[in-house]
Design a protein around this motif. Structure first.
Motif, PDB file in Angstrom:
ATOM      1  N   SER A 172      57.471  -3.260  -0.634  1.00 19.13           N
ATOM      2  CA  SER A 172      56.941  -4.583  -0.308  1.00 19.13           C
ATOM      3  C   SER A 172      57.378  -5.625  -1.316  1.00 19.13           C
ATOM      4  CB  SER A 172      55.412  -4.522  -0.246  1.00 19.13           C
ATOM      5  OG  SER A 172      54.878  -4.184  -1.517  1.00 19.13           O
ATOM      6  N   GLN A 173      57.871  -5.171  -2.497  1.00 13.41           N
ATOM      7  CA  GLN A 173      58.313  -6.128  -3.499  1.00 13.41           C
ATOM      8  C   GLN A 173      59.544  -6.872  -2.998  1.00 13.41           C
ATOM      9  OE1 GLN A 173      58.242  -4.960  -7.565  1.00 13.41           O
ATOM     10  NE2 GLN A 173      60.113  -6.040  -8.063  1.00 13.41           N
ATOM     11  N   HIS A 174      59.645  -8.113  -3.364  1.00 11.13           N
ATOM     12  CA  HIS A 174      60.786  -8.934  -2.957  1.00 11.13           C
ATOM     13  C   HIS A 174      62.084  -8.279  -3.390  1.00 11.13           C
ATOM     14  CE1 HIS A 174      63.390 -12.343  -2.289  1.00 11.13           C
ATOM     15  NE2 HIS A 174      63.760 -12.301  -3.557  1.00 11.13           N
ATOM     16  N   CYS A 175      63.000  -8.183  -2.451  1.00 17.69           N
ATOM     17  CA  CYS A 175      64.290  -7.563  -2.726  1.00 17.69           C
ATOM     18  C   CYS A 175      65.336  -8.665  -2.868  1.00 17.69           C
ATOM     19  CB  CYS A 175      64.662  -6.606  -1.586  1.00 17.69           C
ATOM     20  SG  CYS A 175      66.221  -5.750  -1.846  1.00 17.69           S
ATOM     21  N   GLU A 176      65.993  -8.703  -4.007  1.00 21.44           N
ATOM     22  CA  GLU A 176      66.985  -9.739  -4.269  1.00 21.44           C
ATOM     23  C   GLU A 176      68.325  -9.326  -3.678  1.00 21.44           C
ATOM     24  OE1 GLU A 176      68.878 -12.235  -8.046  1.00 21.44           O
ATOM     25  OE2 GLU A 176      67.518 -10.542  -8.381  1.00 21.44           O
ATOM     26  N   ASN A 177      68.882 -10.162  -2.780  1.00 20.37           N
ATOM     27  CA  ASN A 177      70.174  -9.870  -2.160  1.00 20.37           C
ATOM     28  C   ASN A 177      71.300 -10.084  -3.156  1.00 20.37           C
ATOM     29  OD1 ASN A 177      69.356  -9.131   0.467  1.00 20.37           O
ATOM     30  ND2 ASN A 177      68.995 -11.292   0.973  1.00 20.37           N
ATOM     31  N   THR A 212      68.989  -0.767  -0.188  1.00 23.87           N
ATOM     32  CA  THR A 212      67.935  -1.202  -1.110  1.00 23.87           C
ATOM     33  C   THR A 212      67.818  -0.246  -2.296  1.00 23.87           C
ATOM     34  OG1 THR A 212      66.676  -2.182   0.702  1.00 23.87           O
ATOM     35  CG2 THR A 212      65.477  -1.707  -1.336  1.00 23.87           C
ATOM     36  N   SER A 220      65.607   0.365  -5.853  1.00 22.43           N
ATOM     37  CA  SER A 220      64.385  -0.035  -6.567  1.00 22.43           C
ATOM     38  C   SER A 220      64.184   0.868  -7.774  1.00 22.43           C
ATOM     39  CB  SER A 220      63.164   0.045  -5.640  1.00 22.43           C
ATOM     40  OG  SER A 220      63.049   1.330  -5.066  1.00 22.43           O
ATOM     41  N   GLU A 238      66.682  -4.509  -5.717  1.00 19.30           N
ATOM     42  CA  GLU A 238      67.896  -5.231  -5.357  1.00 19.30           C
ATOM     43  C   GLU A 238      68.435  -4.695  -4.041  1.00 19.30           C
ATOM     44  OE1 GLU A 238      70.969  -5.725  -8.209  1.00 19.30           O
ATOM     45  OE2 GLU A 238      69.591  -5.875  -9.913  1.00 19.30           O
ATOM     46  N   CYS A 239      68.853  -5.604  -3.160  1.00 23.92           N
ATOM     47  CA  CYS A 239      69.490  -5.232  -1.895  1.00 23.92           C
ATOM     48  C   CYS A 239      70.987  -5.524  -2.018  1.00 23.92           C
ATOM     49  CB  CYS A 239      68.900  -6.016  -0.728  1.00 23.92           C
ATOM     50  SG  CYS A 239      67.181  -5.591  -0.381  1.00 23.92           S
TER      51      CYS A 239
END
Length: 663
Positions: free
Chosen positions: A540-545, A600, A602, A617-618
């Motif tokens: 659920s944590q924001h994934c940085e592209n 993804t 993490s 990170e994505c």
């Protein structure tokens, strides 16, 4: 209050639980740092500027090469003696002044030109005034501080050395002063322990110590005044070593003297300490039988009952590993009262060596002769416990007894390292826990002196450039999560009202129950929040592209915060890398990007029952449109550009990763 750049750094292969805040290392975004007591802006920049809450500093200009510090318990101020200067600084209202106490080099009596200065070596309260003593170009002198000025004080003979000397020891008790500093400039290398002011002057015999290195002295008062003792701690060359090659070359000692000693009845003993005895201090790790023989520092925690006063000794071994051993004054006293004398096999005289006498009685000559010839007792003083040992080289120790929220009282050790940092070690029923490493200075520097104020709950640390006041409770280091705060097991800190809070602030202003778990493993729902999930990750944590070109190399970096946690890199919820607590960063390296490696990633930390996702990170393919915007006009240029894109940028990443791993 100072504004400082903040950096994160953790030393490799240490057992410190949480990272410290340093000022000389690679920086990360502010949001990812375990910052303690900070009020910062949210903007992430290469050099974020923050304000420490409770941390204050006074800087020297110019830098000082010699430091002696005086702090009175409960006061918000310090006095610092340097070369020819006496500094005063009040951390509460920022008032300060400097008094020059320079010397006339033309009148110098020094053989070495570098000694022709006034090194201030003693700052102590004496007769309700600050006594300031210094070398004064090899003519030791004492002054009194009066209305921000100095005026000549008592004779400095025995109070200040003729040149800077780290082996001098001065103890003041009311009107009486005791010292190990030579009274004359050229009286050889023989060092003695003297009473130089107050009652009759006494000194130890030249044969009772073997090239001593003095560490600390203290007066312990008992029920009967005539039994009051002076204990002093020192290292000396081991007389057994030449005869026994297995014996250590140096040995640590505690010596006792009766404070009311009147000297002996004979002409040779009339001015001598007649109650001197010494014993060996043992500091041994029973699990490994490793001996720590070199006493470095001593801190004394007094008790209402004299026999329960604790002596905390900081020791080194031959590999310069450190240990902290604790002794009770009652055990030390019993050893001196009951042990036979080493190598003495005759009947003891009626007045036992080391026995304190009432009133004006003097020690009989027979007793003095035996004690003077056989000053060491056969039994050694064993530690009550070896509280803590470490591969770090510690140089100074301070001890604070903290009253925690659970009503228990716990010892907290502050240990100054040889690298300019301070380790905070909490002694809990489950063992000693190194909870925090503190870098107190703006830039790395040796710690010259450190002192604790247990009344105001402050720590004072000085280098050659500054003196810093730090709060003992640095609860912001454990982040703004209940789980991190609880798992820190810091007696100074607990969780309440949505933040990790100092027990001292809560005592004064707080309402409700402060959550702590110091004596047992907390139940998993102690924080009553959904963040206790035992799942491997939290998507659920924001994934940085992050666009990464096919075939490129890429580094994923996750900073280690707690050194009691394990760290795992997950790729689409499958583990791809594991990290222990021995490094500063957990890095996952992708050698060459392929289709199956996109997705993804993490970084998840796990400590006991608490899991959290620290980085997500994505990794995606760059869009074709974006790649075509800068497409070269000819094939050769395109090949060169593609080669540069694929090799130069990963090379820079490689350099960055090496820096992260090695710094």
């Amino acid at each position: 209050m100072s504004q400082l750049p903040i950096f994160l750094w953790v030393e490799k292969n240490q057992s410190v639980r949480y990272a410290s805040l340093l000022h000389n290392s690679p920086v990360e975004c502010l949001q990812n740092l375990p910052l303690w007591n900070l009020q910062c802006g949210v903007e992430c920049s290469p050099f974020p500027v923050c304000i420490f809450v409770g941390e204050k500093r006074f800087r020297f200009d110019p830098r000082e090469d010699h430091i002696v510090l005086y702090h009175e318990q409960g006061a918000p101020s310090v006095f610092v003696g340097t070369v020819g200067r006496l500094h005063y600084y009040n951390f509460e209202d920022s008032t300060n002044f400097t008094v020059l106490i320079e010397t006339n080099r033309a009148l110098s009596k020094c053989k070495k030109q570098e000694n022709a200065k006034n090194y201030l070596t003693l700052l102590e309260k004496y007769e309700d005034r600050l006594l300031v003593c210094g070398t004064n170009a090899c003519s030791p002198t004492c002054w009194n501080l009066v209305d921000r000025k100095v005026e000549r004080g008592i004779s400095a003979q025995g109070l200040a050395p003729f040149a800077p000397d780290q082996n001098g020891l001065v103890l003041i008790d009311g009107k009486e002063i005791y010292s190990t500093i030579p009274k004359h400039q050229y009286n050889g290398r023989t060092l003695r322990f003297r009473r130089i002011r107050g009652s009759a002057v006494l000194f130890t015999s030249v044969t009772v110590m073997n090239n001593p290195k003095f560490v600390k002295a203290a007066i312990i008062k008992q029920e009967e005044a005539y039994n009051d003792k002076i204990y002093y701690f020192f290292r000396e060359e081991n007389p057994d070593w030449p005869k026994n090659a297995a014996a250590p070359r140096n040995v640590s000692r505690v010596a006792q003297l009766c404070k009311g000693d009147k000297g002996g009845t004979g002409s040779l003993s009339a001015a001598k300490w007649t109650t001197f005895l010494k014993a060996t201090l043992l500091c041994v790790d029973s699990d490994t039988d490793r001996h720590f023989n070199q006493l470095q520092d001593v801190f004394i925690v007094e008790s209402a009952k004299w026999s329960e006063t604790r002596i905390y000794g900081l020791f080194l071994n031959e590999w310069e590993y450190s240990a902290v051993c604790v002794y009770s004054v009652g055990d030390i006293n019993k050893v001196f009262q009951t042990s036979p004398l080493k190598d003495y096999h005759k009947k003891l005289p009626p007045v036992r060596p080391g026995q304190c006498l009432e009133g004006e009685q003097r020690t009989p000559q027979e007793t003095f002769t035996v004690a003077d010839s056989y000053p060491e007792v056969a039994r050694r003083v064993k530690q009550e416990d070896i509280l803590y040992h470490s591969k770090h080289r510690y140089q100074q120790i301070g001890v604070h007894r903290a009253l925690a929220a659970d009503g228990g009282t716990y010892s907290i050790l502050y240990l100054a390292t040889d690298r300019g940092t301070v380790h905070k070690v909490a002694v809990l029923p489950t063992g000693a826990n190194n909870v925090l490493e503190i870098q107190p200075f703006l830039s790395p520097a040796a710690i010259r002196t450190m002192t604790l104020d247990s009344e105001r709950k402050q720590l004072f640390v000085a280098s050659g450039s500054e003196v810093v006041q730090l709060p003992m409770a640095m609860c912001g280091a454990y982040e703004h999560s209940c789980e991190s705060c609880i798992l820190a097991r810091d007696p100074d800190c607990g969780w309440i009202n949505g933040k990790c809070t100092s027990v001292y602030d809560h005592d004064q202003h707080g309402k409700g129950t402060l959550l702590q778990a110091l004596t047992h493993n907390p139940v998993t729902n102690i924080c009553s929040s959904p963040s206790h999930s035992t799942a491997k990750g939290d998507d659920s944590q924001h994934c940085e592209n992050m666009p990464v070109a096919p075939g490129a190399r890429y580094y994923l970096n996750c900073s280690i915060k707690s050194h009691h946690a394990t760290y795992t890199w997950l790729h689409d919820n499958q583990a791809v890398a594991h990290c222990g607590s021995g490094h500063r960063h957990c890095i996952h390296f992708i050698e060459s990007m392929t289709d199956e490696l996109y997705g993804t990633y993490s970084c998840v930390s796990q400590e006991d029952w608490f899991n959290q996702t620290l980085v997500a990170e994505c990794l995606t393919k760059p869009s074709k449109v974006r790649m075509q915007l800068k497409e070269p006009r000819n094939t050769m240029a395109k090949d060169r550009a593609t080669q540069t894109y694929l090799s130069l940028w990963p090379g820079l990443l490689h350099m960055a990763a090496v820096i992260l791993l090695t710094h």
